[in-house]
Design a protein around this motif. Structure first.
Motif, mmCIF file in Angstrom:
data_model
loop_
_atom_site.group_PDB
_atom_site.id
_atom_site.type_symbol
_atom_site.label_atom_id
_atom_site.label_comp_id
_atom_site.label_asym_id
_atom_site.label_seq_id
_atom_site.Cartn_x
_atom_site.Cartn_y
_atom_site.Cartn_z
ATOM 1 N N UNK A 145 0.801 -1.218 0.000
ATOM 2 C CA UNK A 145 0.000 0.000 0.000
ATOM 3 C C UNK A 145 0.843 1.282 0.000
ATOM 4 N N UNK A 146 2.101 1.175 -0.422
ATOM 5 C CA UNK A 146 2.945 2.350 -0.626
ATOM 6 C C UNK A 146 2.836 2.767 -2.093
ATOM 7 N N UNK A 147 3.181 4.006 -2.380
ATOM 8 C CA UNK A 147 3.143 4.557 -3.730
ATOM 9 C C UNK A 147 4.422 4.151 -4.470
ATOM 10 N N UNK A 148 4.245 3.692 -5.717
ATOM 11 C CA UNK A 148 5.398 3.239 -6.493
ATOM 12 C C UNK A 148 5.504 3.971 -7.827
ATOM 13 N N UNK A 149 6.712 3.909 -8.372
ATOM 14 C CA UNK A 149 7.038 4.496 -9.672
ATOM 15 C C UNK A 149 7.746 3.425 -10.500
ATOM 16 N N UNK A 150 8.035 3.751 -11.752
ATOM 17 C CA UNK A 150 8.860 2.896 -12.601
ATOM 18 C C UNK A 150 10.272 3.456 -12.552
ATOM 19 N N UNK A 151 11.256 2.610 -12.191
ATOM 20 C CA UNK A 151 12.636 3.094 -12.172
ATOM 21 C C UNK A 151 13.240 3.013 -13.574
ATOM 22 N N UNK A 163 9.395 -1.791 -10.550
ATOM 23 C CA UNK A 163 8.596 -1.055 -9.569
ATOM 24 C C UNK A 163 9.479 -0.700 -8.380
ATOM 25 N N UNK A 164 9.542 0.587 -8.070
ATOM 26 C CA UNK A 164 10.331 1.083 -6.940
ATOM 27 C C UNK A 164 9.478 2.081 -6.164
ATOM 28 N N UNK A 165 9.824 2.298 -4.900
ATOM 29 C CA UNK A 165 9.086 3.289 -4.115
ATOM 30 C C UNK A 165 9.234 4.661 -4.752
ATOM 31 N N UNK A 187 7.077 13.603 -4.205
ATOM 32 C CA UNK A 187 6.345 14.239 -5.285
ATOM 33 C C UNK A 187 6.631 13.707 -6.675
ATOM 34 N N UNK A 188 7.322 12.571 -6.775
ATOM 35 C CA UNK A 188 7.662 12.014 -8.084
ATOM 36 C C UNK A 188 6.429 11.472 -8.798
ATOM 37 N N UNK A 189 6.505 11.374 -10.128
ATOM 38 C CA UNK A 189 5.402 10.754 -10.872
ATOM 39 C C UNK A 189 5.234 9.302 -10.440
ATOM 40 N N UNK A 190 4.040 8.954 -10.031
ATOM 41 C CA UNK A 190 3.752 7.603 -9.550
ATOM 42 C C UNK A 190 2.970 6.838 -10.603
ATOM 43 N N UNK A 191 3.122 5.506 -10.585
ATOM 44 C CA UNK A 191 2.326 4.681 -11.489
ATOM 45 C C UNK A 191 1.188 4.002 -10.749
ATOM 46 N N UNK A 192 1.207 4.041 -9.424
ATOM 47 C CA UNK A 192 0.133 3.427 -8.665
ATOM 48 C C UNK A 192 0.552 3.061 -7.255
ATOM 49 N N UNK A 193 -0.176 2.078 -6.703
ATOM 50 C CA UNK A 193 0.006 1.669 -5.310
ATOM 51 C C UNK A 193 0.296 0.169 -5.267
ATOM 52 N N UNK A 194 1.336 -0.206 -4.548
ATOM 53 C CA UNK A 194 1.728 -1.613 -4.414
ATOM 54 C C UNK A 194 0.654 -2.381 -3.647
ATOM 55 N N UNK A 195 0.176 -3.486 -4.225
ATOM 56 C CA UNK A 195 -0.902 -4.269 -3.618
ATOM 57 C C UNK A 195 -0.417 -5.524 -2.907
ATOM 58 N N UNK A 196 0.800 -5.962 -3.191
ATOM 59 C CA UNK A 196 1.290 -7.195 -2.572
ATOM 60 C C UNK A 196 2.605 -6.930 -1.845
ATOM 61 N N UNK A 197 3.334 -7.979 -1.512
ATOM 62 C CA UNK A 197 4.545 -7.861 -0.700
ATOM 63 C C UNK A 197 5.705 -8.648 -1.324
ATOM 64 N N UNK A 198 6.206 -8.256 -2.511
ATOM 65 C CA UNK A 198 7.312 -8.996 -3.117
ATOM 66 C C UNK A 198 8.553 -8.914 -2.223
ATOM 67 N N UNK A 236 0.513 -3.783 -8.958
ATOM 68 C CA UNK A 236 0.336 -2.342 -8.818
ATOM 69 C C UNK A 236 -1.068 -1.941 -9.263
ATOM 70 N N UNK A 237 -1.794 -1.270 -8.373
ATOM 71 C CA UNK A 237 -3.115 -0.736 -8.742
ATOM 72 C C UNK A 237 -2.900 0.655 -9.322
ATOM 73 N N UNK A 238 -3.372 0.866 -10.551
ATOM 74 C CA UNK A 238 -3.214 2.174 -11.177
ATOM 75 C C UNK A 238 -4.548 2.843 -11.472
ATOM 76 N N UNK A 239 -5.636 2.150 -11.208
ATOM 77 C CA UNK A 239 -6.956 2.734 -11.425
ATOM 78 C C UNK A 239 -7.911 2.161 -10.396
ATOM 79 N N UNK A 240 -8.815 2.985 -9.913
ATOM 80 C CA UNK A 240 -9.781 2.528 -8.923
ATOM 81 C C UNK A 240 -9.545 3.210 -7.597
ATOM 82 N N UNK A 241 -9.910 2.516 -6.528
ATOM 83 C CA UNK A 241 -9.703 3.009 -5.171
ATOM 84 C C UNK A 241 -8.807 2.012 -4.464
ATOM 85 N N UNK A 242 -7.738 2.513 -3.873
ATOM 86 C CA UNK A 242 -6.773 1.647 -3.209
ATOM 87 C C UNK A 242 -6.536 2.097 -1.771
#
Length: 123
Positions: free
Chosen positions: A23-29, A34-36, A40-51, A60-66
């Motif tokens: 449930x942290x915000x992630x970006x594409x490195x 997927x990296x934290x 204020x960086x451009x984010x691609x969504x919210x991490x849904x699991x625990x790799x 990564x959830x990029x649309x909807x409610x997370x």
């Protein structure tokens, strides 16, 4: 109370062990992983699991409610962005907006629902 409505999810390889960052915000490195997200960086969504290792699938959830972990107190209805640790904070001027908080967070570590809207950069 945190809640979510499943939206659209996709996977990328995790850049590192993200097992403590659900449930942290992630970006594409720069390697396409997927990296934290940072402050204020451009984010691609919210991490849904625990790799738990680099290279494992990060969902990564990029649309909807997370559900999203807050990094400070946030008011319901506030535009949120990532802090330096990938947690949601009220978007400051010039920061990339992830979405809108649907409930208030009393402080760091509180999980709140966020409508993922990607409203551009905060004015």
């Amino acid at each position: 109370m945190a809640w979510e409505i499943a939206g659209l999810d996709f996977t990328l390889p995790a850049a590192a062990n993200l097992s403590a960052n659900q449930y942290f915000i992630v970006k594409v490195d720069s390697s396409g992983n997927a990296a934290l997200a940072g402050d204020g960086q451009p984010a691609i969504g919210v991490l849904q699991n625990e790799p738990d290792t680099a290279g494992k699938a990060a969902s990564i959830r990029f649309s909807g409610i997370s559900k999203v972990v807050a990094g400070a107190a946030v008011n319901a209805g506030a535009q949120v962005a990532s802090n330096a640790s990938g947690k949601a904070i009220t978007a400051a001027t010039g920061k990339n907006i992830l979405g809108i908080a649907l409930a208030a967070a009393s402080g760091d570590g509180v999980i709140i629902p966020v409508a993922l809207t990607y409203n551009g950069i905060s004015a």
